[in-house]
Motif scaffolding. Structure first.
Motif, PDB file in Angstrom:
ATOM      1  N   TYR A  15       0.840  -1.205   0.000  1.00  0.00           N
ATOM      2  CA  TYR A  15       0.000   0.000   0.000  1.00  0.00           C
ATOM      3  C   TYR A  15       0.874   1.253   0.000  1.00  0.00           C
ATOM      4  CZ  TYR A  15      -3.104   3.525   2.217  1.00  0.00           C
ATOM      5  OH  TYR A  15      -3.814   4.660   2.537  1.00  0.00           O
ATOM      6  N   GLU A  16       1.856   1.276   0.868  1.00  0.00           N
ATOM      7  CA  GLU A  16       2.714   2.461   0.957  1.00  0.00           C
ATOM      8  C   GLU A  16       3.564   2.630  -0.295  1.00  0.00           C
ATOM      9  OE1 GLU A  16       4.722   2.025   4.708  1.00  0.00           O
ATOM     10  OE2 GLU A  16       2.939   2.612   5.866  1.00  0.00           O
ATOM     11  N   GLU A  17       4.009   1.520  -0.890  1.00  0.00           N
ATOM     12  CA  GLU A  17       4.742   1.619  -2.153  1.00  0.00           C
ATOM     13  C   GLU A  17       3.848   2.176  -3.254  1.00  0.00           C
ATOM     14  OE1 GLU A  17       7.881   1.282  -3.066  1.00  0.00           O
ATOM     15  OE2 GLU A  17       8.457   0.881  -0.987  1.00  0.00           O
ATOM     16  N   GLY A  18       2.568   1.825  -3.232  1.00  0.00           N
ATOM     17  CA  GLY A  18       1.640   2.360  -4.216  1.00  0.00           C
ATOM     18  C   GLY A  18       1.484   3.860  -4.099  1.00  0.00           C
ATOM     19  N   VAL A  19       1.342   4.345  -2.866  1.00  0.00           N
ATOM     20  CA  VAL A  19       1.235   5.789  -2.663  1.00  0.00           C
ATOM     21  C   VAL A  19       2.527   6.476  -3.093  1.00  0.00           C
ATOM     22  CG1 VAL A  19       0.944   7.620  -0.944  1.00  0.00           C
ATOM     23  CG2 VAL A  19      -0.445   5.522  -0.809  1.00  0.00           C
ATOM     24  N   ARG A  20       3.657   5.891  -2.750  1.00  0.00           N
ATOM     25  CA  ARG A  20       4.939   6.482  -3.136  1.00  0.00           C
ATOM     26  C   ARG A  20       5.097   6.514  -4.660  1.00  0.00           C
ATOM     27  NH1 ARG A  20       8.227   7.281   1.144  1.00  0.00           N
ATOM     28  NH2 ARG A  20       7.701   6.159   3.077  1.00  0.00           N
ATOM     29  N   ALA A  21       4.689   5.452  -5.313  1.00  0.00           N
ATOM     30  CA  ALA A  21       4.806   5.414  -6.768  1.00  0.00           C
ATOM     31  C   ALA A  21       3.944   6.492  -7.413  1.00  0.00           C
ATOM     32  CB  ALA A  21       4.398   4.036  -7.287  1.00  0.00           C
ATOM     33  N   SER A  22       2.755   6.731  -6.861  1.00  0.00           N
ATOM     34  CA  SER A  22       1.877   7.755  -7.414  1.00  0.00           C
ATOM     35  C   SER A  22       2.434   9.155  -7.187  1.00  0.00           C
ATOM     36  CB  SER A  22       0.479   7.642  -6.798  1.00  0.00           C
ATOM     37  OG  SER A  22      -0.408   8.566  -7.380  1.00  0.00           O
ATOM     38  N   PHE A  23       2.920   9.428  -5.986  1.00  0.00           N
ATOM     39  CA  PHE A  23       3.543  10.732  -5.715  1.00  0.00           C
ATOM     40  C   PHE A  23       4.744  10.950  -6.627  1.00  0.00           C
ATOM     41  CE2 PHE A  23       0.697  11.210  -2.353  1.00  0.00           C
ATOM     42  CZ  PHE A  23       0.928  12.375  -1.615  1.00  0.00           C
ATOM     43  N   SER A  24       5.531   9.903  -6.830  1.00  0.00           N
ATOM     44  CA  SER A  24       6.701  10.009  -7.701  1.00  0.00           C
ATOM     45  C   SER A  24       6.278  10.269  -9.145  1.00  0.00           C
ATOM     46  CB  SER A  24       7.526   8.725  -7.625  1.00  0.00           C
ATOM     47  OG  SER A  24       8.606   8.762  -8.531  1.00  0.00           O
ATOM     48  N   GLN A  25       5.234   9.602  -9.606  1.00  0.00           N
ATOM     49  CA  GLN A  25       4.769   9.780 -10.981  1.00  0.00           C
ATOM     50  C   GLN A  25       4.441  11.238 -11.258  1.00  0.00           C
ATOM     51  OE1 GLN A  25       1.281   7.488 -11.950  1.00  0.00           O
ATOM     52  NE2 GLN A  25       1.172   8.231 -14.058  1.00  0.00           N
ATOM     53  N   TYR A  26       3.847  11.909 -10.293  1.00  0.00           N
ATOM     54  CA  TYR A  26       3.418  13.289 -10.491  1.00  0.00           C
ATOM     55  C   TYR A  26       4.353  14.306  -9.852  1.00  0.00           C
ATOM     56  CZ  TYR A  26      -0.671  11.028 -12.306  1.00  0.00           C
ATOM     57  OH  TYR A  26      -1.507  10.249 -13.057  1.00  0.00           O
ATOM     58  N   GLU A  27       5.500  13.824  -9.396  1.00  0.00           N
ATOM     59  CA  GLU A  27       6.546  14.698  -8.833  1.00  0.00           C
ATOM     60  C   GLU A  27       5.978  15.565  -7.715  1.00  0.00           C
ATOM     61  OE1 GLU A  27       8.082  16.732 -12.257  1.00  0.00           O
ATOM     62  OE2 GLU A  27       9.383  15.055 -12.801  1.00  0.00           O
ATOM     63  N   VAL A  28       5.252  14.913  -6.811  1.00  0.00           N
ATOM     64  CA  VAL A  28       4.657  15.578  -5.662  1.00  0.00           C
ATOM     65  C   VAL A  28       5.483  15.237  -4.429  1.00  0.00           C
ATOM     66  CG1 VAL A  28       2.609  15.733  -4.191  1.00  0.00           C
ATOM     67  CG2 VAL A  28       2.363  15.540  -6.681  1.00  0.00           C
ATOM     68  N   SER A  29       5.810  16.229  -3.631  1.00  0.00           N
ATOM     69  CA  SER A  29       6.619  16.011  -2.425  1.00  0.00           C
ATOM     70  C   SER A  29       5.726  15.727  -1.216  1.00  0.00           C
ATOM     71  CB  SER A  29       7.480  17.245  -2.155  1.00  0.00           C
ATOM     72  OG  SER A  29       6.666  18.388  -1.945  1.00  0.00           O
ATOM     73  N   GLY A  30       6.368  15.375  -0.108  1.00  0.00           N
ATOM     74  CA  GLY A  30       5.656  15.218   1.156  1.00  0.00           C
ATOM     75  C   GLY A  30       5.022  13.868   1.374  1.00  0.00           C
ATOM     76  N   VAL A  31       5.492  12.829   0.688  1.00  0.00           N
ATOM     77  CA  VAL A  31       4.832  11.530   0.794  1.00  0.00           C
ATOM     78  C   VAL A  31       4.975  10.917   2.184  1.00  0.00           C
ATOM     79  CG1 VAL A  31       6.802  10.174  -0.069  1.00  0.00           C
ATOM     80  CG2 VAL A  31       4.467   9.322  -0.382  1.00  0.00           C
TER      81      VAL A  31
END
Length: 525
Positions: free
Chosen positions: A374-390
């Motif tokens: 689950y946490e890897e999924g959230v991290r992958a999504s934040f990384s895809q959109y170059e969003v900080s603060g994960v």
């Protein structure tokens, strides 16, 4: 006698034109160009058939075609987006008065531009006598499954396993039969492509981010197998687990950091629909969840409202409400940078991590740990959109979705019916953990509303709001919400006997209120 419809005739015409060019080189060869023999050696006679398939799983151009193929079906029923436009006097798909002329496009795009070209590839490979050409058949089948599971998840029964035979091409499969064929073809492709992992012949024809890398195509096919296995978990849990574990234990692996993106060469149609036409805006559900979670992806997905009265807020629209004129809600949030450029997403790597999280929650072999996935999924999504603060986001154990407040009409307000949170709670019930997984998967799959609508129908998550106005005449229950699209008029008019048989494969009438084969009511465990 069963009627052969116009899509079959189109595929036959394509094959006839192909066959009629046998003597073309004798009468019109450019002595300074590339001969037909050279083209054949370079596999262009096969590779050219991939282009229409890449461009029509999601129709890339014209934008109105995408709007009817996906924008006014999956994109709105998923809770992703809502039109500010009261099409047809507000009696339309959004208020459950299903518009036949709109709703045929997922079908016609697939049967005009996907199914016939897969058949072309199969025939060209067979005629060539080159055994290595089987790799192109496997690749075409992967794309066909990607396209046709979406079509099946809209209508239910489809014409699939008997399509390639002229005498049976008009016949439908029950959805269960089609899904079994999907699994068979994906399994064959995953296994059959292994020997071609170093082969570069697909590179010139691959319009995806996989760039012709056969090893990555195996990962994509395996990821797709896991998606479809999870889809049937309630109707056939044994087969779901069997297919999921084949994927989880496969040497092919999964998409983990590479997103499956198609470079179409056309402006993303959603940007035209949103920015140029003003026909789509942020949904109420997106506002509730993203604002409630203080989710940094909101700024990538949407733009601040242009209506001065909203003071630059991100503001959504609830689907199925009274809209008198387009100008009422036009100033609400447009789509953001996520739909800029010339690319369309088929599968985000983040989705695969969430599929693995659910597989782990269900205790399937090879799935790993639910929370870690689950946490890897959230991290992958934040990384895809170059969003900080994960890291801070994943540790947030208090934020919940906001209640929705309509900017213009309090009758459309809706209290979000859940207190789902971000920080994963491994001590929660299976349903509570699944709601967390699917809610985050729903965010990460944006803007693919068709897949999000399918997952909402399967799981009930996230909590998509019911319509306020229901013009279905009682065929769609407001609280249960729309479950499918009825069979298309061109098929009813030209292939009526087979459509009648297909209706018999449904567990109910040919309406938007009838559940699909995999869409079982009740809890998920």
């Amino acid at each position: 006698m069963k009627i052969i419809n116009k899509y079959t005739l189109l595929s036959l015409l394509v094959l006839m034109v192909w066959g009629c060019t046998d003597n073309f080189e004798d009468i019109n060869t450019n002595p300074h160009g590339i001969s037909n023999e050279s083209l054949t050696q370079m596999n262009n006679h096969i590779g050219g058939s991939f282009t229409p398939m890449f461009l029509n799983v999601f129709n890339a151009s014209p934008a109105w075609n995408y709007q009817l193929q996906q924008g006014l079906i999956g994109d709105v029923y998923s809770g992703y987006m809502t039109p500010p436009t009261p099409f047809a006097g507000n009696v339309n798909n959004m208020t459950y008065s299903l518009v036949d002329g709109w709703n045929e496009f997922p079908w016609t795009d697939a049967y005009n531009f996907v199914m016939p070209f897969v058949l072309n590839i199969k025939n060209a490979v067979a005629i060539s006598g080159d055994e290595s050409g089987i790799k192109f058949v496997h690749l075409a089948n992967i794309i066909r499954v990607q396209a046709m599971h979406r079509v099946s998840d809209i209508y239910g029964p489809i014409r699939y396993t008997k399509f390639d035979d002229f005498s049976t091409t008009g016949e439908y499969d029950p959805q269960e039969t089609a899904y079994n064929a999907f699994f068979e073809e994906l399994g064959a492709a995953i296994n059959g492509l292994k020997e071609f992992e170093s082969d570069a012949q697909f590179v010139p024809f691959d319009m995806s981010s996989l760039k012709g890398d056969i090893a990555l195509w195996r990962k994509y096919a395996n990821s797709l197998r896991l998606r479809l296995a999870m889809r049937i978990v309630k109707v056939n849990p044994a087969l779901a687990q069997e297919q999921a574990e084949l994927a989880l234990l496969s040497d092919a692996g999964f998409l983990e950091s590479t997103d499956m993106i198609i470079s179409t060469g056309f402006v993303n149609p959603i940007s035209v629909i949103s920015d140029s036409w003003g026909d789509i805006r942020m949904s109420a559900e997106m506002e509730s969840i993203l604002k409630g979670f203080n989710d940094g992806r909101m700024e990538k997905f949407f733009k601040p409202s242009e209506d001065p009265a909203l003071a630059g807020e991100y503001k959504g629209i609830r689907m199925g409400i009274e809209i008198e004129a387009k100008g009422q809600y036009l100033g609400h949030s447009e789509l953001g940078s996520v739909i800029e450029g010339e690319k369309i997403q088929w599968m985000a790597a983040a989705e695969v991590w969430f599929l693995r999280a659910e597989a782990a929650l269900r205790g399937w072999n090879g799935a790993g740990n639910a929370q870690a996935n689950y946490e890897e999924g959230v991290r992958a999504s934040f990384s895809q959109y170059e969003v900080s603060g994960v890291d801070a986001y994943l540790s947030d154990s208090t934020s919940t979705p906001n209640d929705f407040v309509d900017a213009l009409n309090a009758d459309n307000d809706y209290a979000y019916p859940s207190e789902v949170k971000i920080a994963y709670n491994p001590l929660g019930t299976n349903e509570e953990q699944l709601e967390q997984i699917i809610t985050q998967k729903w965010i990460a799959m944006f803007p693919d509303g068709q897949e999000a609508w399918s997952e909402f129908r399967r799981t009930g998550y996230p909590r998509v709001f019911p319509v306020v106005i229901n013009n279905s005449g009682g065929t769609i229950d407001t609280e249960v919400q729309i479950r499918r699209i009825n069979f298309v008029m061109p098929e009813k008019n030209t292939n009526s006997e087979n459509v009648a048989e297909a209706v018999g494969f449904l567990d109910g009438p040919d309406t938007g209120g009838t559940r699909l084969w995999w869409d079982e009511p009740g809890g998920n465990f």
